[in-house]
Design an enzyme around this catalytic site. Sequence first.
Site, short mmCIF file in Angstrom:
data_model
loop_
_atom_site.label_atom_id
_atom_site.label_comp_id
_atom_site.label_asym_id
_atom_site.label_seq_id
_atom_site.Cartn_x
_atom_site.Cartn_y
_atom_site.Cartn_z
CD GLU A 45 -2.57 1.61 2.43
OE1 GLU A 45 -3.35 2.59 2.42
OE2 GLU A 45 -2.35 0.94 3.45
CG ASP A 70 3.20 7.86 4.43
OD1 ASP A 70 2.04 7.86 3.97
OD2 ASP A 70 3.83 8.91 4.68
CG ASP A 119 -2.05 15.56 -3.58
OD1 ASP A 119 -2.84 15.98 -4.45
OD2 ASP A 119 -1.38 16.31 -2.86
CE LYS A 123 -2.27 24.99 -7.74
NZ LYS A 123 -1.44 25.90 -6.92
CG ASP A 155 -12.03 11.85 -2.91
OD1 ASP A 155 -10.88 11.81 -3.37
OD2 ASP A 155 -12.35 12.61 -1.98
CD GLU A 199 -13.20 3.88 0.99
OE1 GLU A 199 -13.97 3.24 0.26
OE2 GLU A 199 -12.12 3.42 1.42
#
Length: 224
Positions: A45, A70, A119, A123, A155, A199
């Site tokens: 993940e 991460d 993310d 832009k 989303d 979520e």
Amino acid sequence: MPKTKNRKYERVRHLANVILPASGETRGPWPWQQPPYSEMDTILELGCGKGEHSLGFAAAFPQKLCVGVDQKSYRLCDGGEAGLARGFDNLLFLRANIRNLHLFFKDHSIAEIWLTFPDPHPKQREIKHRLTSSDFMAAYARLLVPGGMVHLKTDSDLLFTYTREMVEYWGGDIKAVSIDFHQSKILDQGAGHIVSTFEAKAVNQGKTIKYLGFTLTTDSGENK
């Protein structure tokens, strides 16, 4: 918040299931390269944050190794502590920049990659930072075993559409798609039932969750 972060920075240093390589450290061998982990299918993940999906994967697939990645170690503290509290022996966390995964995992050693609400970098100048931009897709193609899957939950309409276009450009194969994940049959399959705090908040705000599952091959996109 700074005090909370500082406490987590300290606590995470003592968690046996969190790997914190020193800057520039690439020596290995890493735990997933040794038995018993090396004999298990591995799920990554990426951008796992507190590791809610990684914890869910570990619970749903006890025979597989789940590794949450991460860049910020304080984010890994909650997941690491929860994993130890729940006795998961198939769950690890790694502090690493996603661009450096090749330093930690061998080619064709990963069964599945999950991108859980990354993310979208809306832009134009940020496109290269999207986790499904060309450089990242090339890295995933090298990491995955033949037929290995990439899963995207988002989303963001922009990221969802962009990723579909990138898979088609790459010559990849879309295996499953949903524009409303929580109303689809996919939810009942595999790890579809795992819902993170982010979520759940998005759903409560009336946002729809999109899902894309796809495969890649190293002999397509890299040659374009």
